[in-house]
Design an enzyme around this catalytic site. Structure first.
Site, short mmCIF file in Angstrom:
data_model
loop_
_atom_site.label_atom_id
_atom_site.label_comp_id
_atom_site.label_asym_id
_atom_site.label_seq_id
_atom_site.Cartn_x
_atom_site.Cartn_y
_atom_site.Cartn_z
N ASP A 10 8.86 23.41 2.43
CA ASP A 10 7.90 23.28 3.20
C ASP A 10 7.27 22.87 1.74
OD1 ASP A 10 7.62 23.24 5.85
OD2 ASP A 10 7.10 25.71 6.13
C1 GLC Z 1 8.47 29.08 4.88
C2 GLC Z 1 8.78 28.86 6.08
C3 GLC Z 1 9.86 28.29 6.26
C4 GLC Z 1 10.00 27.33 5.33
C5 GLC Z 1 10.48 28.10 4.33
C6 GLC Z 1 10.61 27.62 3.50
O1 GLC Z 1 9.08 30.34 5.32
O2 GLC Z 1 8.28 29.96 7.40
O3 GLC Z 1 9.47 27.46 7.64
O4 GLC Z 1 11.18 27.05 5.60
O5 GLC Z 1 8.92 28.74 4.06
O6 GLC Z 1 9.23 26.59 2.66
C1 GLC Z 2 3.54 27.39 1.34
C2 GLC Z 2 4.19 27.83 1.90
C3 GLC Z 2 5.63 28.15 2.17
C4 GLC Z 2 5.61 27.91 3.65
C5 GLC Z 2 4.20 27.24 3.94
C6 GLC Z 2 4.01 26.77 5.66
O1 GLC Z 2 3.49 25.96 1.48
O2 GLC Z 2 4.95 27.96 0.30
O3 GLC Z 2 6.56 29.22 2.23
O4 GLC Z 2 6.20 27.73 4.45
O5 GLC Z 2 3.24 27.43 3.05
O6 GLC Z 2 2.73 26.16 5.64
#
Ligand code: GLC
Ligand code: GLC
Length: 814
Positions: free
Chosen positions: A487
């Site tokens: 993300d």
């Molecule tokens: C969090 C989110 C997931 C994403 C991950 C890496 O675990 O829930 O959707 O893939 O972060 O950013």
């Molecule tokens: C932030 C976190 C990530 C997560 C995201 C969800 O970027 O670092 O892990 O998946 O929020 O919105």
């Protein structure tokens, strides 16, 4: 150092010291009514949706961190002393404190000045309520006069509004007290048909419903004025902060025990039966009264607790293993499966680190969660799949999340994550492999929840795949959109304004930035869909998918290979990410893990090379980090990933969610030693002995562990709600132990360590119990199988043709 121990025979983790490094929580409820409970009775409850139907109030990031919960106080009327048997909130010097977190229940007990107390908290199956069963025992030589107080603070339903809209909320609170039951009915007068109640099995000598009367205006939960005075005040809340407190007096002879049950619940009336009499403002209680009466009865509560036990026996019984490693056994047989239930239920919405207001059920996350859950309750997995698919957009794209209560998709945390749609194929494929229920593919499912737009679910999968193919970049690799699995790799975002959300800030509709990760996911999801198509008799379609996969595979080799490992992406300027050429972020785990998991480069040595590089550059004693070197400064073209300090979260922490991809890649290469070694490094039970460093619960996975570039290397964060649960479960059970569901049968293909003499497992699969014994007679992972004594060809055990319900499978590894 440890703060407790595993009691495997009771399937409990027993915490023996209340001041754990962080609150160590458990979940109550596994269907519609849920609660979070910490080892000191902190936490809150909600019905279905942690944001929209919050029953009790909880203040996140409080000081101390976990304060507010299901608090019981005992008061000795002789000495006037009072204390909480759960340690918080009063924090007395308790004897024999223990918290037993079990499967769907928590028991907290202790002794203080000769008075023993133990409370069992659980949610009965199929009910929207929780039971607190308090047992008080007098271990003194003299009779004790004790008051027991139980207290909760009501939330005014919408947790977001509850925490912000005080000009209104301080005026709306309403309660009703009738026959010893406290009813919380804020907003019931108008648009709500639901209310909460808090009841007690014994005649009470007092109650409070106004927080200020109970606590005193300048006090907190650690020192409530009414408890100190020894008498609740029968306050009725008008606005401000409605709460529920009951007081029961106990006279206990030496050695005598007594039991009280408190029930906290949620109830919804039909709109035309809200009031009794009909045009009054009095809640109609004819439906709820029998429920309350039932569970205030000790024997009924006991029966409900037994039923919960049997429920979990059944769920866990579906897959049990007996390996040479106690940590593996414990996680697979108990805790990892249990965590998969929590992630299935909560997605990423409500934990101590997810506040229940920010994130509903994630599209990507919920599909992945199915991998670890589908074998337990396939019918619920089916429902989830259909719900998720119904939020899919006609383009094949997806909302990133939906609210569980409304089941409607929303863009609150962004959209256009180009990996999202492909996960639907992964989820559906896992369901088909587990159940063989092909009928799901013919279910009519709408797009964007619009009635009239229904197509068979199968078409949703076709559109998912098409979505990627319609969005290829200059190298023939998938465009990344807002982000892919990571993300925080925001290649079209360019955020330079403080406070902007990387997830929702308007994205450039970029046509350059490409993701090697999505390419790998496409190869994986595409081959799953090709197999499904082939078995559906759609040979031409299946062949087309295979051709498209081959093309994607070729694009990865040509433009996604960096010489020693797979590239991660191309940015908006067409520059490489995750390459030798980069100053920072030269190598990333996601592409090494997912490319090899998807089988890219297995034959020609690329996979092996990529995983060797992973071992060399990314693996640490605490697990495999996301990338190396970490980003030491903010990069406008990369986004949130570089907003985290080095070693944390997506910026080079050990993101436990993706470690299993590497395990699976290693297993596919037949390198069982490496696969299992990675598994062991992040196994929470194995890390129990370093609880002071790890800090999170030793019985569940956390999302991240601080990486080697962080000052707190080895420190876990964000426990419970993470794709880590499903992926680790899937990696160990289906790839390392190798008991793998396929579309046509159960595949047995372990990739276990050389030193293991073998292992045993029981797997219920499509109505048949497979008793599996694997023995080593050589160092490799080539398997020869016999089924009920008869050798079979290959490694797939087909369902017995003669309808037998139990099968013995023996596998010899050479
Ligand atoms: C969090 C989110 C997931 C994403 C991950 C890496 O675990 O829930 O959707 O893939 O972060 O950013
Ligand atoms: C932030 C976190 C990530 C997560 C995201 C969800 O970027 O670092 O892990 O998946 O929020 O919105």
């Amino acid at each position: 150092m440890k703060f407790g121990y595993f009691d495997d025979s009771n399937r409990e983790y027993v915490i023996t010291q209340p001041d754990t490094p962080l609150p160590w929580i458990n979940y109550l409820g596994c269907q519609a009514y849920f609660g979070i409970i910490s080892n000191t009775a902190g936490g809150y409850s909600f019905y279905r949706d942690a944001r929209l139907r919050r029953l009790t109030r909880y203040r996140y990031n409080n000081v101390p961190m976990d304060f507010g919960g299901r608090y019981i106080y005992l008061r000795d009327h002789e000495s006037s002393q009072f204390w909480s048997p759960s340690w918080q909130p009063t924090r007395n010097n308790l004897e024999n404190y223990r918290c037993r977190h079990g499967l769907g229940y928590t028991i907290i007990g202790s002794a203080y000045q000769g008075i023993e107390a133990e409370t069992l908290y659980f949610v009965p199956l199929d009910e929207n309520l929780e039971i607190w069963q308090l047992t008080v025992t007098n271990r003194r030589a003299t009779t004790a006069q004790i008051s027991a107080f139980a207290s909760i603070e009501f939330c005014l339903w919408d947790a977001q509004d509850d925490a912000t809209n005080f000009q209104r909320n301080f005026n709306t609170g309403e309660v009703q007290v009738e026959k010893g039951v406290i009813y919380h009915k804020t907003e019931y007068r108008e648009r709500r048909c639901h209310f909460a109640y808090f009841a007690c099995s014994r005649p009470t000598v007092g109650f409070d419903t106004q927080r200020e009367a109970f606590l005193g205006p300048y006090r907190g939960w650690d020192n409530p004025v009414a408890v100190e005075a020894g008498q609740l005040t029968n306050s009725i809340a008008h606005g401000w902060s409605p709460m529920g407190a009951h007081q029961v007096k106990l006279t206990l002879a030496p050695g005598q025990s007594d039991q009280i049950i408190f029930v906290l619940g949620y109830h919804e009336n039909p709109p035309d039966e809200k009031f009794d009499p009909p045009r009054s403002q009095t809640i109609d209680k004819k439906h709820v009264r029998p429920v309350i009466a039932k569970y205030l009865d000790c024997s009924q509560a006991g029966a409900a607790f037994d039923r919960l036990h049997r429920y979990w026996d059944g769920l866990l019984g579906i897959f049990q293993v007996d390996t040479p490693c106690v940590h593996t056994n414990r996680m697979v047989n108990i805790w990892n499966a249990y965590q998969c239930m929590a992630t299935f239920n909560m997605s990423r919405s409500a934990s101590l680190y997810e506040s229940g207001i920010g994130r509903g059920l994630g599209f990507r996350d919920s599909n992945q969660d199915l991998l670890g859950f589908v074998h337990m309750v396939p019918s619920r997995a089916r429902e989830r799949i259909l719900d998720l698919a119904a939020t899919q957009l006609p383009t094949g794209g997806a909302y990133h999340q939906y609210q569980p209560l409304t089941k409607r998709g929303n863009n609150d945390i962004g959209s256009g994550f180009n990996d999202d749609p492909l996960w639907l194929i992964v989820g559906v494929s896992a369901y088909l492999k587990e159940t063989g229920d092909w009928s799901i593919l013919d279910e009519p499912v709408p797009y964007d929840n619009q009635p009239g737009s229904e197509t068979p679910l199968y078409e949703h999968l076709q559109r998912s795949l098409r979505y990627t193919l319609n969005r290829l970049g200059p190298h023939g690799l998938p465009l990344i959109g807002r982000a892919d699995w990571n993300d925080c790799l925001n290649l079209n975002c360019f955020s330079d304004t403080p406070g902007q959300s990387f997830q929702t800030t308007t994205n450039k509709d970029g046509k350059v930035a490409e993701s090697v990760f999505i390419a790998a996911l496409f190869v994986q999801a595409g081959s799953e869909l090709a197999s499904i198509a082939a078995l559906r008799g759609l040979a031409t379609e299946a062949d087309r998918y295979l051709a498209e996969i081959a093309q994607m595979d070729a694009a990865v080799r040509e433009h996604g290979w960096d010489g020693e490992w797979f590239l991660r992406a191309y940015d908006d300027a067409g520059a490489k990410i995750g390459s030798q050429q980069c100053d920072e972020g030269k190598i990333f785990i996601e592409s090494q893990g997912f490319c090899t998991l998807a089988g890219i480069g297995l034959e020609d040595g690329l996979a092996e090379k990529a995983l060797d590089s992973t071992r060399k550059y990314l693996a640490t004693e605490h697990g495999i980090v996301v990338q190396q070197p970490p980003y030491s400064r903010y990069y406008l073209n990369l986004g949130e990933i570089s907003s985290y300090p080095p070693g944390y979260k997506e910026n080079a922490s050990i993101f436990c969610h993706v470690n299993p991809w590497v395990m699976i890649g290693e297993a596919r290469l037949g390198r069982g030693d490496y696969a299992f070694d990675y598994y062991a490094r992040i196994n929470p039970s194995k890390r129990e002995e370093i609880s002071e460093t790890h800090r999170c619960e030793p019985y569940v996975y956390a999302q991240t562990i601080a990486g080697k570039d962080a000052p707190t290397f080895g420190e876990a964060k964000n426990s419970w709600l993470t794709g880590t649960a499903a992926w680790n479960y899937y990696a160990i059970s289906q790839w390392i132990l190798g008991i793998r569901t396929t579309l046509d049968g159960l595949c047995i293909a372990p990739a276990i360590p050389k030193q293991w003499r073998g292992f045993k497992a029981t797997r219920e699969f499509r109505g048949v119990v497979y008793r599996i014994a694997i023995e080593r007679s050589g160092e490799g992972n080539r398997i020869a199988l016999t089924v009920d004594g008869l050798p079979i060809a290959g490694n797939i055990v087909y369902p017995p043709a003669d309808g037998r319900k139990e099968v013995n499978v023996r596998g010899i590894l050479t």
